[in-house]
Design a protein around this motif. Structure first.
Motif, PDB file in Angstrom:
ATOM      1  N   ALA A 192      15.204 -19.041  10.579  1.00 33.16           N
ATOM      2  CA  ALA A 192      14.822 -18.524   9.260  1.00 33.16           C
ATOM      3  C   ALA A 192      13.339 -18.734   8.987  1.00 33.16           C
ATOM      4  N   ALA A 193      12.817 -19.889   9.349  1.00 32.77           N
ATOM      5  CA  ALA A 193      11.407 -20.205   9.064  1.00 32.77           C
ATOM      6  C   ALA A 193      10.461 -19.323   9.877  1.00 32.77           C
ATOM      7  N   THR A 194      10.764 -19.125  11.170  1.00 36.32           N
ATOM      8  CA  THR A 194       9.862 -18.312  11.992  1.00 36.32           C
ATOM      9  C   THR A 194       9.937 -16.837  11.597  1.00 36.32           C
ATOM     10  N   LEU A 195      11.128 -16.392  11.217  1.00 35.89           N
ATOM     11  CA  LEU A 195      11.262 -15.007  10.752  1.00 35.89           C
ATOM     12  C   LEU A 195      10.542 -14.807   9.420  1.00 35.89           C
ATOM     13  N   ALA A 196      10.623 -15.798   8.534  1.00 34.41           N
ATOM     14  CA  ALA A 196       9.921 -15.715   7.249  1.00 34.41           C
ATOM     15  C   ALA A 196       8.412 -15.656   7.466  1.00 34.41           C
ATOM     16  N   THR A 197       7.926 -16.422   8.421  1.00 31.60           N
ATOM     17  CA  THR A 197       6.498 -16.398   8.744  1.00 31.60           C
ATOM     18  C   THR A 197       6.092 -15.028   9.286  1.00 31.60           C
ATOM     19  N   ALA A 198       6.943 -14.447  10.113  1.00 30.61           N
ATOM     20  CA  ALA A 198       6.652 -13.119  10.664  1.00 30.61           C
ATOM     21  C   ALA A 198       6.637 -12.068   9.557  1.00 30.61           C
ATOM     22  N   VAL A 199       7.567 -12.166   8.626  1.00 24.31           N
ATOM     23  CA  VAL A 199       7.599 -11.216   7.503  1.00 24.31           C
ATOM     24  C   VAL A 199       6.336 -11.348   6.665  1.00 24.31           C
ATOM     25  N   SER A 200       5.958 -12.575   6.378  1.00 21.89           N
ATOM     26  CA  SER A 200       4.749 -12.820   5.590  1.00 21.89           C
ATOM     27  C   SER A 200       3.507 -12.289   6.316  1.00 21.89           C
ATOM     28  N   ALA A 201       3.444 -12.529   7.613  1.00 21.21           N
ATOM     29  CA  ALA A 201       2.305 -12.042   8.406  1.00 21.21           C
ATOM     30  C   ALA A 201       2.289 -10.516   8.430  1.00 21.21           C
ATOM     31  N   SER A 202       3.463  -9.923   8.489  1.00 23.20           N
ATOM     32  CA  SER A 202       3.563  -8.468   8.478  1.00 23.20           C
ATOM     33  C   SER A 202       3.032  -7.899   7.163  1.00 23.20           C
ATOM     34  N   GLN A 203       3.406  -8.519   6.062  1.00 27.58           N
ATOM     35  CA  GLN A 203       2.932  -8.069   4.747  1.00 27.58           C
ATOM     36  C   GLN A 203       1.419  -8.215   4.623  1.00 27.58           C
ATOM     37  N   ALA A 204       0.873  -9.305   5.128  1.00 32.33           N
ATOM     38  CA  ALA A 204      -0.575  -9.510   5.078  1.00 32.33           C
ATOM     39  C   ALA A 204      -1.302  -8.468   5.920  1.00 32.33           C
ATOM     40  N   PHE A 205      -0.723  -8.151   7.087  1.00 36.20           N
ATOM     41  CA  PHE A 205      -1.331  -7.139   7.950  1.00 36.20           C
ATOM     42  C   PHE A 205      -1.324  -5.770   7.274  1.00 36.20           C
ATOM     43  N   VAL A 206      -0.183  -5.379   6.724  1.00 33.29           N
ATOM     44  CA  VAL A 206      -0.086  -4.084   6.040  1.00 33.29           C
ATOM     45  C   VAL A 206      -1.083  -4.018   4.884  1.00 33.29           C
ATOM     46  N   ALA A 207      -1.217  -5.094   4.134  1.00 35.50           N
ATOM     47  CA  ALA A 207      -2.173  -5.118   3.015  1.00 35.50           C
ATOM     48  C   ALA A 207      -3.608  -4.966   3.516  1.00 35.50           C
ATOM     49  N   SER A 208      -3.937  -5.598   4.637  1.00 36.97           N
ATOM     50  CA  SER A 208      -5.305  -5.484   5.166  1.00 36.97           C
ATOM     51  C   SER A 208      -5.594  -4.073   5.666  1.00 36.97           C
ATOM     52  N   VAL A 209      -4.589  -3.415   6.241  1.00 36.30           N
ATOM     53  CA  VAL A 209      -4.763  -2.025   6.674  1.00 36.30           C
ATOM     54  C   VAL A 209      -4.953  -1.122   5.462  1.00 36.30           C
ATOM     55  N   GLU A 210      -4.201  -1.372   4.407  1.00 31.77           N
ATOM     56  CA  GLU A 210      -4.351  -0.584   3.168  1.00 31.77           C
ATOM     57  C   GLU A 210      -5.761  -0.749   2.598  1.00 31.77           C
ATOM     58  N   THR A 211      -6.270  -1.972   2.600  1.00 32.51           N
ATOM     59  CA  THR A 211      -7.624  -2.222   2.095  1.00 32.51           C
ATOM     60  C   THR A 211      -8.661  -1.470   2.924  1.00 32.51           C
ATOM     61  N   LEU A 212      -8.528  -1.554   4.245  1.00 33.68           N
ATOM     62  CA  LEU A 212      -9.433  -0.821   5.133  1.00 33.68           C
ATOM     63  C   LEU A 212      -9.335   0.677   4.883  1.00 33.68           C
ATOM     64  N   SER A 213      -8.130   1.184   4.780  1.00 35.35           N
ATOM     65  CA  SER A 213      -7.920   2.609   4.576  1.00 35.35           C
ATOM     66  C   SER A 213      -8.556   3.076   3.271  1.00 35.35           C
ATOM     67  N   THR A 214      -8.368   2.314   2.212  1.00 36.90           N
ATOM     68  CA  THR A 214      -8.967   2.659   0.912  1.00 36.90           C
ATOM     69  C   THR A 214     -10.482   2.696   1.012  1.00 36.90           C
ATOM     70  N   LYS A 215     -11.063   1.712   1.677  1.00 34.97           N
ATOM     71  CA  LYS A 215     -12.522   1.649   1.808  1.00 34.97           C
ATOM     72  C   LYS A 215     -13.040   2.828   2.634  1.00 34.97           C
ATOM     73  N   VAL A 216     -12.377   3.128   3.735  1.00 30.78           N
ATOM     74  CA  VAL A 216     -12.815   4.240   4.591  1.00 30.78           C
ATOM     75  C   VAL A 216     -12.639   5.567   3.854  1.00 30.78           C
ATOM     76  N   LYS A 217     -11.514   5.751   3.192  1.00 26.73           N
ATOM     77  CA  LYS A 217     -11.242   7.014   2.495  1.00 26.73           C
ATOM     78  C   LYS A 217     -12.271   7.285   1.393  1.00 26.73           C
ATOM     79  N   SER A 218     -12.860   6.237   0.848  1.00 25.23           N
ATOM     80  CA  SER A 218     -13.875   6.451  -0.181  1.00 25.23           C
ATOM     81  C   SER A 218     -15.138   7.099   0.386  1.00 25.23           C
ATOM     82  N   THR A 219     -15.252   7.120   1.724  1.00 21.50           N
ATOM     83  CA  THR A 219     -16.423   7.723   2.377  1.00 21.50           C
ATOM     84  C   THR A 219     -16.108   9.069   3.014  1.00 21.50           C
ATOM     85  N   CYS A 220     -14.857   9.454   3.000  1.00 23.45           N
ATOM     86  CA  CYS A 220     -14.443  10.690   3.693  1.00 23.45           C
ATOM     87  C   CYS A 220     -14.684  11.916   2.837  1.00 23.45           C
TER      88      CYS A 220
END
Length: 149
Positions: free
Chosen positions: A121-149
């Motif tokens: 449970a603990a390692t899966l919870a860590t993976a889920v949390s890491a997944s959410q952080a990764f998705v959020a960082s991609v969204e931030t990058l995408s928003t920043k790049v799209k502002s220049t497109c």
């Protein structure tokens, strides 16, 4: 013989002509600069779209299915490829956002490897949390790049 009225009319005509020329030149320069801006960033805009698509596809994977692990490995391979392309296309323009994405992605890969080798449970919870952080960082990058497109 020219009269005062003729001189005034000529001056007004010259001003209008100069004004028209200035507007035309300004429109041309602005148009060229806007075209240059969008074409300069077209590659990074496309590669960020591809990265987002690969992340969205990976989010849809049912890891509990019979092909889940294989599908996840293929999804991560697509993310690796698309992230490398974003880095190549972005050069140094979005370095802080790319650093955040890479850091979050490395944490995700590490947590997935840990969850795979020691499923709990603990390692899966860590993976889920890491997944959410990764998705959020991609969204931030995408928003920043799209502002220049």
């Amino acid at each position: 013989m020219t009269t005062s009225t003729d001189k005034t009319t000529t001056k007004q005509g010259n001003r209008r002509m100069r004004s028209s020329v200035v507007r035309a030149v300004a429109a041309l320069v602005l148009g060229v600069s806007l075209v240059g801006c969008s074409s300069d960033n077209a590659a990074v805009c496309d590669s960020v779209d591809n990265l987002k698509t690969s992340v969205d596809n990976a989010k849809k994977i049912d890891v509990t299915s019979s092909t889940g692990v294989s599908d996840l490995q293929n999804g991560l391979a697509a993310i690796d490829t698309n992230l490398a392309q974003v880095k190549s296309d972005a050069k140094s323009d979005f370095s802080s956002e790319l650093t955040a994405v890479e850091t979050a992605y490395n944490a995700l890969k590490t947590s997935l490897a840990t969850a795979k080798s020691a499923p709990a449970a603990a390692t899966l919870a860590t993976a889920v949390s890491a997944s959410q952080a990764f998705v959020a960082s991609v969204e931030t990058l995408s928003t920043k790049v799209k502002s220049t497109c």
